[in-house]
Design a protein around this motif. Sequence first.
Motif, PDB file in Angstrom:
ATOM      1  N   ARG A  95       0.828  -1.205   0.000  1.00  0.00           N
ATOM      2  CA  ARG A  95       0.000   0.000   0.000  1.00  0.00           C
ATOM      3  C   ARG A  95       0.865   1.259   0.000  1.00  0.00           C
ATOM      4  NH1 ARG A  95      -3.750   1.871   5.016  1.00  0.00           N
ATOM      5  NH2 ARG A  95      -1.672   2.101   5.916  1.00  0.00           N
ATOM      6  N   GLY A  96       1.943   1.254   0.781  1.00  0.00           N
ATOM      7  CA  GLY A  96       2.827   2.408   0.802  1.00  0.00           C
ATOM      8  C   GLY A  96       3.464   2.666  -0.546  1.00  0.00           C
ATOM      9  N   ARG A  97       3.865   1.594  -1.234  1.00  0.00           N
ATOM     10  CA  ARG A  97       4.450   1.763  -2.562  1.00  0.00           C
ATOM     11  C   ARG A  97       3.434   2.376  -3.513  1.00  0.00           C
ATOM     12  NH1 ARG A  97       6.085  -2.878  -3.016  1.00  0.00           N
ATOM     13  NH2 ARG A  97       8.342  -2.630  -2.782  1.00  0.00           N
ATOM     14  N   ALA A  98       2.190   1.940  -3.439  1.00  0.00           N
ATOM     15  CA  ALA A  98       1.151   2.483  -4.314  1.00  0.00           C
ATOM     16  C   ALA A  98       0.905   3.957  -4.036  1.00  0.00           C
ATOM     17  CB  ALA A  98      -0.143   1.686  -4.144  1.00  0.00           C
ATOM     18  N   LEU A  99       0.813   4.326  -2.753  1.00  0.00           N
ATOM     19  CA  LEU A  99       0.554   5.719  -2.415  1.00  0.00           C
ATOM     20  C   LEU A  99       1.722   6.615  -2.832  1.00  0.00           C
ATOM     21  CD1 LEU A  99      -1.087   5.379   1.116  1.00  0.00           C
ATOM     22  CD2 LEU A  99      -2.191   5.917  -1.046  1.00  0.00           C
ATOM     23  N   ARG A 100       2.951   6.167  -2.576  1.00  0.00           N
ATOM     24  CA  ARG A 100       4.103   6.972  -2.971  1.00  0.00           C
ATOM     25  C   ARG A 100       4.142   7.182  -4.482  1.00  0.00           C
ATOM     26  NH1 ARG A 100       8.003   4.020  -1.193  1.00  0.00           N
ATOM     27  NH2 ARG A 100       8.602   5.175   0.682  1.00  0.00           N
ATOM     28  N   THR A 101       3.873   6.126  -5.251  1.00  0.00           N
ATOM     29  CA  THR A 101       3.949   6.216  -6.707  1.00  0.00           C
ATOM     30  C   THR A 101       2.874   7.137  -7.261  1.00  0.00           C
ATOM     31  OG1 THR A 101       4.832   3.953  -6.787  1.00  0.00           O
ATOM     32  CG2 THR A 101       3.968   4.874  -8.826  1.00  0.00           C
ATOM     33  N   VAL A 193       8.387  16.706  -0.265  1.00  0.00           N
ATOM     34  CA  VAL A 193       9.499  16.769   0.678  1.00  0.00           C
ATOM     35  C   VAL A 193       9.538  15.532   1.564  1.00  0.00           C
ATOM     36  CG1 VAL A 193      10.516  18.094   2.561  1.00  0.00           C
ATOM     37  CG2 VAL A 193       9.410  19.279   0.676  1.00  0.00           C
ATOM     38  N   LEU A 194       8.374  15.048   1.995  1.00  0.00           N
ATOM     39  CA  LEU A 194       8.321  13.945   2.945  1.00  0.00           C
ATOM     40  C   LEU A 194       8.527  12.576   2.300  1.00  0.00           C
ATOM     41  CD1 LEU A 194       5.453  14.741   5.477  1.00  0.00           C
ATOM     42  CD2 LEU A 194       7.884  14.567   5.920  1.00  0.00           C
ATOM     43  N   LEU A 195       7.958  12.349   1.129  1.00  0.00           N
ATOM     44  CA  LEU A 195       7.982  11.011   0.546  1.00  0.00           C
ATOM     45  C   LEU A 195       9.384  10.448   0.358  1.00  0.00           C
ATOM     46  CD1 LEU A 195       5.075  11.118  -2.060  1.00  0.00           C
ATOM     47  CD2 LEU A 195       5.039  10.379   0.310  1.00  0.00           C
ATOM     48  N   PRO A 196      10.386  11.250  -0.065  1.00  0.00           N
ATOM     49  CA  PRO A 196      11.730  10.668  -0.184  1.00  0.00           C
ATOM     50  C   PRO A 196      12.324  10.194   1.132  1.00  0.00           C
ATOM     51  CG  PRO A 196      11.577  12.701  -1.453  1.00  0.00           C
ATOM     52  CD  PRO A 196      10.346  12.626  -0.617  1.00  0.00           C
ATOM     53  N   LEU A 197      11.778  10.651   2.261  1.00  0.00           N
ATOM     54  CA  LEU A 197      12.305  10.262   3.569  1.00  0.00           C
ATOM     55  C   LEU A 197      11.614   9.031   4.136  1.00  0.00           C
ATOM     56  CD1 LEU A 197      12.566  13.786   5.236  1.00  0.00           C
ATOM     57  CD2 LEU A 197      14.330  12.543   4.006  1.00  0.00           C
ATOM     58  N   VAL A 198      10.471   8.646   3.568  1.00  0.00           N
ATOM     59  CA  VAL A 198       9.697   7.516   4.092  1.00  0.00           C
ATOM     60  C   VAL A 198      10.177   6.243   3.416  1.00  0.00           C
ATOM     61  CG1 VAL A 198       7.400   6.545   4.398  1.00  0.00           C
ATOM     62  CG2 VAL A 198       7.725   9.031   4.506  1.00  0.00           C
ATOM     63  N   GLU A 199      10.583   5.281   4.224  1.00  0.00           N
ATOM     64  CA  GLU A 199      11.179   4.059   3.694  1.00  0.00           C
ATOM     65  C   GLU A 199      10.176   2.933   3.514  1.00  0.00           C
ATOM     66  OE1 GLU A 199      14.681   0.895   5.026  1.00  0.00           O
ATOM     67  OE2 GLU A 199      14.756   2.989   5.670  1.00  0.00           O
ATOM     68  N   ASP A 200       9.185   2.834   4.370  1.00  0.00           N
ATOM     69  CA  ASP A 200       8.278   1.696   4.333  1.00  0.00           C
ATOM     70  C   ASP A 200       7.423   1.714   3.071  1.00  0.00           C
ATOM     71  OD1 ASP A 200       7.195  -0.563   6.237  1.00  0.00           O
ATOM     72  OD2 ASP A 200       5.428   0.362   5.331  1.00  0.00           O
ATOM     73  N   THR A 201       7.114   0.530   2.551  1.00  0.00           N
ATOM     74  CA  THR A 201       6.263   0.406   1.366  1.00  0.00           C
ATOM     75  C   THR A 201       4.972  -0.341   1.657  1.00  0.00           C
ATOM     76  OG1 THR A 201       7.410  -1.642   0.707  1.00  0.00           O
ATOM     77  CG2 THR A 201       8.258   0.447  -0.175  1.00  0.00           C
ATOM     78  N   GLY A 202       4.733  -0.671   2.922  1.00  0.00           N
ATOM     79  CA  GLY A 202       3.541  -1.427   3.276  1.00  0.00           C
ATOM     80  C   GLY A 202       2.578  -0.629   4.126  1.00  0.00           C
ATOM     81  N   TRP A 203       2.058  -1.270   5.178  1.00  0.00           N
ATOM     82  CA  TRP A 203       1.031  -0.652   6.010  1.00  0.00           C
ATOM     83  C   TRP A 203       1.597   0.388   6.966  1.00  0.00           C
ATOM     84  CZ3 TRP A 203      -4.009  -1.408   5.097  1.00  0.00           C
ATOM     85  CH2 TRP A 203      -4.371  -2.524   4.317  1.00  0.00           C
TER      86      TRP A 203
END
Length: 488
Positions: A95-101, A193-203
């Motif tokens: 879910r995190g990968r989908a939202l970031r993309t 600004v925030l998304l490049p700092l967030v590492e998790d790609t899941g819940w």
Amino acid sequence: MRTDSSPGTLPAREHLPAGDAGTPVLDVVIPVYNEEKDLQPCVLRLHEHLRRTFPYAFRITIADNASTDTTPLVARRLEADIPEVRSFRLEQKGRGRALRTVWSASDAPVLAYMDVDLSTDLNALLPLVAPLISGHSDLAIGSRLARSSRVVRGTKREFISRAYNLILRGSLQARFSDAQCGFKAIRRDVAQVLLPLVEDTGWFFDTEMLVLAERAGLRIHEVPVDWVDDPDSTVHIVRTATDDLKGVWRVGRALATGSLPLDRLARPFGDDPRDRDLEDVPKGLARQLVGFCVVGGLSTLFYLLLYSGFRVFSGSQAANALALLVSAVANTAANRRLTFGVRGRGGAVRHQAQGLVVFGIGLALTSGSLAALNAATSDPAHSTELAVLIAANLAATVLRFLLFRAWVFPDRQEERHSAVVASRTPSAPAHAQQAQPQHPHAHPYWQQTTVPFRAGEAADRTRTRTWGDATVQLQPVRPTDTDPRDFR
């Protein structure tokens, strides 16, 4: 933990205009995985609600997380039938990968997401995004744990949710009330600004984003929601809880070691009244005094406990010196991090050395007080010794704060201010230049030009790209797009 550089100072918060007819103000993302039954009713209901109640142009984006059923077909059919709907296919789950993309690809100034089951009442959607549109807040979350929220769910989920939020409060010092509610929104300029700092790609993705945003001083708006549990939810509670706890440990360790570049995000906007130049108002003095008093009170208790322990097997002077030395090291470290906001290990040895000099002054005051007491009476009571030491420590505390503020941890705000002034054009006012885009041909920050990337590359590009002056946007891939490198 990711340490990508950020684009620097964000523009001042402003009320978003109605915008051009072709640019939506709000982009609502619905991440799905094998939701062929619930997807169409969800999108139709959400579209009807937005069409009736939302006063701005909007878009609904379906983010398909590598579904293996007919979800992609349903998404493409909805996209063909409804002009405001777009579908987005990812070949990897998360879910995190989908939202970031999708958020990275969107051109809408306000980005939101909600779960496909629509457990949250849609009447909370406009209150959720209104503070972002007005410029009042940077992020917004729905809260099921607010007092005025009305929630229907089982005891197990209620316990897990409240326990998880207590863990966040205790370990990461989070102050937002509900990290797991699938009903959140963020301004696009903040997301960049925030998304490049967030590492998790899941819940754990949105929890990590909220923690970093709160630590950076961004404003998070909370909306009480009405929420009804979906008994057919496909979320694996045990696996999700385990991954979340791993994420809490990873983020907590990164925050403790100072490996996250949150100093680049602190006070990001140019409209903070605390950044204004006011005569006779020392910047940060009130906050530093409060922090210093708290640390000082705890250090005094720690010192007295150490003194009482050392006094059992040593004289008063030796016990005082040992207790003061140990507590001084702890006091300097605590004040360095909590009072004066110095993160990372850089300069720590120098700060401790300067702190020991301050310790020597405190030792002279307290030792002199004990010597005067012993000169006045040959066998003073233990309570009398403690009272004299408390009085001497109070005097030493005032001197310690002044030395810490002026010598050990001097305020470098003036240096940063001089650097900012030097980088501005003398002919233009400061506030006007701060609001202008850095690129000479750039549009306002909600209408900036875009550079297209493939959907599969979007998440990886955000991990490695150095964000420069120009804003880079990732365009979503349409179902008809083809890649010449794809031989299928």
